[in-house]
Design an enzyme around this catalytic site. Structure first.
Site, PDB file in Angstrom:
ATOM      1  N   ARG A 120     -46.541  82.608 -18.174  1.00 49.05           N
ATOM      2  CA  ARG A 120     -46.854  81.178 -18.080  1.00 49.05           C
ATOM      3  C   ARG A 120     -46.573  80.402 -19.361  1.00 49.05           C
ATOM      4  NH1 ARG A 120     -51.312  79.666 -14.840  1.00 49.05           N
ATOM      5  NH2 ARG A 120     -51.259  80.754 -12.876  1.00 49.05           N
ATOM      6  N   ASP A 146     -61.699  77.618 -17.140  1.00 43.96           N
ATOM      7  CA  ASP A 146     -61.771  77.992 -18.565  1.00 43.96           C
ATOM      8  C   ASP A 146     -62.850  77.216 -19.318  1.00 43.96           C
ATOM      9  OD1 ASP A 146     -59.794  79.890 -18.840  1.00 43.96           O
ATOM     10  OD2 ASP A 146     -58.198  78.406 -19.050  1.00 43.96           O
ATOM     11  N   LYS A 193     -57.764  67.091 -16.965  1.00 38.84           N
ATOM     12  CA  LYS A 193     -57.838  68.555 -16.889  1.00 38.84           C
ATOM     13  C   LYS A 193     -59.092  69.035 -16.156  1.00 38.84           C
ATOM     14  CE  LYS A 193     -56.244  71.266 -19.948  1.00 38.84           C
ATOM     15  NZ  LYS A 193     -55.105  72.135 -19.663  1.00 38.84           N
TER      16      LYS A 193
HETATM   17  C1  GLC Z   1     -55.185  76.974 -16.801  1.00 40.37           C
HETATM   18  C2  GLC Z   1     -55.268  78.456 -17.092  1.00 40.37           C
HETATM   19  C3  GLC Z   1     -55.972  79.191 -15.965  1.00 40.37           C
HETATM   20  C4  GLC Z   1     -57.294  78.543 -15.639  1.00 40.37           C
HETATM   21  C5  GLC Z   1     -57.119  77.069 -15.370  1.00 40.37           C
HETATM   22  C6  GLC Z   1     -58.443  76.358 -15.168  1.00 40.37           C
HETATM   23  O1  GLC Z   1     -54.306  76.753 -15.746  1.00 40.37           O
HETATM   24  O2  GLC Z   1     -53.987  79.013 -17.265  1.00 40.37           O
HETATM   25  O3  GLC Z   1     -56.184  80.530 -16.320  1.00 40.37           O
HETATM   26  O4  GLC Z   1     -57.825  79.201 -14.521  1.00 40.37           O
HETATM   27  O5  GLC Z   1     -56.467  76.467 -16.459  1.00 40.37           O
HETATM   28  O6  GLC Z   1     -59.209  76.336 -16.306  1.00 40.37           O
END
Ligand code: GLC
Length: 798
Positions: free
Chosen positions: A331, A491, A633
């Protein structure tokens, strides 16, 4: 407003307005060498690792994406110059016509200007570490034209750190030389630190020193060598290096010429045979058609024809492409992730692997083994690791170069992190990946394969699976719900000893996969043990996580519930609700209410928001999510990755219209004409789209490198169209909008081709009334057929 269109016949996205609001990228290469290039040929290429073996340089997070893989043209009669891709020269678009076609693992740049048409196609042949630029020029004017053509790339110091900081060593250890039409670049301290650049012609000039080619106080927009019409013949040991080869040409009216530029990995000696090979355009054509055949093969594993054109284009071409790009290059290579991280993220890789089992079973298997090796004996996965650390074939080999001045290399003990850094969801995804791989291929023997653990010892793949399930059963909080640990899938939700609803649902889902597999292979003891575990998980979830109209998201370490009707912020969350339903934990009544709440609180015309309302007050018991801007996000954006979970949940409820409403909202294709809002590529899912609580609601960010590519593909093909393999049969169980009259899916499974025609005469969303194969009635599913055979399946819903 639109900037381009989908050309399905050629499997290309055509950007006819190249001044897109942000760079629109593509991925070139399907093996060891990969380039990330924009619609303006800005970008970079690496060999195997974007962190440790970067070939060309990229200046991250700059106001303009530079440099790139450019070709300049100069009219030697007038001195005027331009580039074949719109940037870097950036000609006035009312005077010059530019187009970029992003295809599957290639990009084609073309321009018409000043009576000259030019095209540069960039691709990397299947099994050769060489980037080819297939360039065609044509004189469309009525007079002979004297032109110069120049290539330009800037070499990097290979290691991303070396390339971005502390140049006191790298700047004096990189050198270039020129001989016989070939530029060689090297990093003196690296054993395999060599690249070359050459062309199909005998150059009339060259430059290997970047600053000599560009000139002082200039950049790629106006290189002095191009302005003057002469390269300087520069090369040196030390400094910053480029590959500029110049050729002077005279083109008669109507005349065209085809030439090739080549950028390769290795020493000068490897260049000459490649140069000879690709100086013959027939070999360039062959390499290009081999690449097309590679994608034909992959795409042919599953093709759909539905009343939803956006779905067809996406599933048949772009969505699978995105999922494959993710699994191929992990990624960490884009214009956002610029190579500073590398390796395998445990959860991301597990999910990516699961979603491409049909088109890339070999890669899926490879990733499964690598991930099993990255599992600790206790049953949690290493959150981010280099597969080479645990690869017996790699042992003892130096992966990254050892600088005399940089950080000491961590020991294995330091690399294998403790539970304090473990994420509670990471390893659970691997169970589903293994189960889907076996369903796809039938390779049950994978379960008996011995694989090491990251921290020593070994066990079979099946034993690894049990360790994972046991870990989640042990790591529970006060109410019996799984602890959140450092984070769960989100995360930014950092619950530590607090509890994560999502992870308990995920645990239950993983248990269902494991149980189905264990029943299939007759492991009665394990079935008994894990059925008990599943019942306990289900009870804990139902006793503790229901809030009346939806499921809560978790419980903090001090016992506060997250996501309740009393909450003003973070009231409803997508992850817990979609998983409560999709995992099968929720009963019908709760499931319906939960998904109705998702629709009511989280739906937007651009997809489902992760949570609503967004957090505005920091709260460290909940985690970092409360310190992220509202609507961005993990805090209330339309985070793409969990959206397909909600489609699966709606499919489980049989609500095809709702599922399709959610699907259509997120579908990038549907935003092709709203680029003034979306900004990003309409052929790729983005990691997130700004949510309602942000002023830029609808703006998409981070294309390609997101789990939403794979999940969208997986969810739409397996749960909306409903064609999915089981261990010994193929299921057809669609959940579609009521107004769909029919649709078709061609699926290759275990070597046999199934042409499935589904009719919906009564206008239902779910339910199969009859199913026939080759004229014979089937009792609910399609049994495995012999490889090499072809079958017509007729399904009537009702
Ligand atoms: C990003 C990370 C992933 C995580 C997502 C939500 O896409 O790569 O591992 O699950 O964020 O936090």
């Amino acid at each position: 407003m639109r900037y381009g269109y989908f050309d399905d016949e050629n499997r290309e996205y055509v950007i006819d307005h190249v001044n897109t609001p942000v760079p629109w990228t593509n991925y070139i290469g399907v093996n060891d060498m990969c380039a990330v290039l924009s619609q303006s040929a800005d970008g970079y290429v690496f060999y195997k690792s974007p962190q440790y073996h970067r070939i060309t340089r990229f200046r991250p997070n700059a106001p303009i994406s530079r440099p790139g893989h450019y070709v300049y043209l100069r009219d030697d009669d007038t001195g005027e110059y331009w580039s074949i891709s719109w940037q870097p020269v950036g000609k006035d678009l009312t005077k010059a016509k530019y187009e970029c076609r992003h295809g599957l693992s290639y990009s084609k740049y073309s321009c018409e200007y000043n009576g000259i048409s030019a095209c540069q196609t960039i691709f990397i042949p299947l099994n050769e570490p060489v980037e080819l630029w297939d360039v065609v020029l044509k004189n469309n004017s009525s007079r002979p034209r004297c032109l110069s053509i120049y290539s330009y790339i800037e070499f990097s110091f290979h290691q991303i750190d070396m390339d971005n900081q502390n140049f006191q060593m790298s700047l004096y250890a990189s050198g270039s030389s020129y001989a016989d039409g070939i530029i060689e670049y090297d990093l003196y301290y690296e054993e395999s630190g060599y690249q070359w650049f050459t062309s199909s012609f005998e150059p009339d000039g060259f430059d290997c020193l970047r600053d000599r080619f560009l000139g002082a106080y200039r950049d790629e927009r106006n290189p002095i060598a191009v302005e003057r019409g002469e390269c300087t013949g520069s090369f040196e040991k030390t400094g910053n290096h480029c590959a500029a080869l110049q050729k002077k040409l005279v083109l008669q009216p109507g005349q065209d010429i085809r030439i090739a530029f080549l950028l390769g990995e290795g020493k000068r000696e490897t260049a000459a045979p490649m140069r000879e090979k690709y100086s013959d355009p027939a070999n360039v054509d062959r390499a290009f058609s081999d690449l097309a055949a590679f994608w034909d093969e992959k795409l042919s594993k599953l093709q759909v024809n539905t009343p939803n054109q956006g779905m067809n284009t996406s599933l048949n071409i772009w969505n699978l492409y995105q999922a494959e790009v993710n699994i191929m290059f992990s990624r960490f290579a884009s214009f956002i992730e610029v190579g500073g991280r590398t390796g395998l993220g445990f959860r991301d890789t597990s999910q990516d692997a699961m979603t491409i089992a049909s088109s890339n079973p070999e890669k899926c298997r490879q990733r499964i083994i690598e991930l099993c090796r990255g599992l600790t004996q206790q049953g949690y996965g290493l959150h981010l690791f280099q597969p080479e650390w645990f690869d017996p074939e790699f042992q003892g080999k130096q992966q990254s170069f050892k600088s005399p001045t940089v950080i000491p290399t961590p020991s294995m003990e330091e690399k294998v992190h403790g539970i304090k850094d473990a994420c509670s969801d990471d390893a659970l995804w691997l169970i589903a990946a293994i189960s889907e791989y076996i369903k796809e291929t039938g390779e049950v023997s994978l379960l008996d394969e011995m694989v090491t653990y990251a921290d020593g010892g070994e066990g079979t793949v099946y034993q690894h699976m049990m360790r994972i399930l046991d870990f989640s059963a042990e790591q529970v909080g006060a109410t019996g719900i799984c602890k959140g640990l450092r984070a769960d899938w989100n995360d930014c939700l950092n619950l530590g000893g607090g509890e994560s609803a999502m992870v308990s649902f995920l645990h239950y889902w993983a248990l269902q996969h494991f149980l189905a597999l264990s029943r299939f292979i007759g492991k009665t003891e394990e079935v008994e043990k894990y059925e008990k575990m599943a019942a306990k998980v289900k009870k804990a979830c139902n006793d503790n996580l229901w809030d009346g109209e939806w499921y809560i998201r978790g419980i903090t370490g001090s016992g506060r519930k997250i996501g309740t009707h009393d909450d003003k912020e973070g009231k409803v969350h997508i992850e817990s609700n979609a998983w409560a339903v999709f995992s099968g934990v929720a009963d019908l009544d709760r499931a319906v209410k939960a998904m109705d709440s998702v629709d009511k609180y989280l739906y937007t015309p651009y997809g489902l928001m992760l949570n609503a309302p967004s957090y505005t007050k920091s709260d460290d018991e909940i985690g970092f999510v409360t310190r992220v801007y509202p609507g961005v996000k993990e805090n209330g954006s339309i985070f793409s990755h969990p959206n397909p979970w909600a489609w699966c949940a709606e499919a489980a409820l049989g609500r095809g219209d709702r599922a399709m409403k959610f699907y259509n909202a997120l579908l990038p294709y549907n935003q092709n004409d709203k680029i003034e809002v979306r900004q990003s590529e309409p052929y790729s899912y983005c990691q997130f789209v700004m949510g309602k609580d942000h002023t830029a609601f609808g703006r998409a960010r981070h294309p390609f490198m997101t789990g939403s590519g794979g999940w969208a593909y997986f969810a739409a093909t397996r749960y909306l169209l409903g064609v999915r393999p089981d261990f010994d049969h193929l299921i057809v169980d669609p959940c579609i909008p009521k107004d769909w009259g029919s649709f078709d899916v061609t699926r290759v499974w275990r070597g046999a081709v199934y042409r499935i025609h589904v009719e919906n005469p009564c206008g239902v969303s779910k339910g199969v009334k009859t199913m026939e194969m080759d004229g014979k009635t089937l009792s609910g599913w399609i049994p495995v057929q012999k490889a090499g055979t072809q079958h017509s399946v007729h399904v009537v819903m009702g």
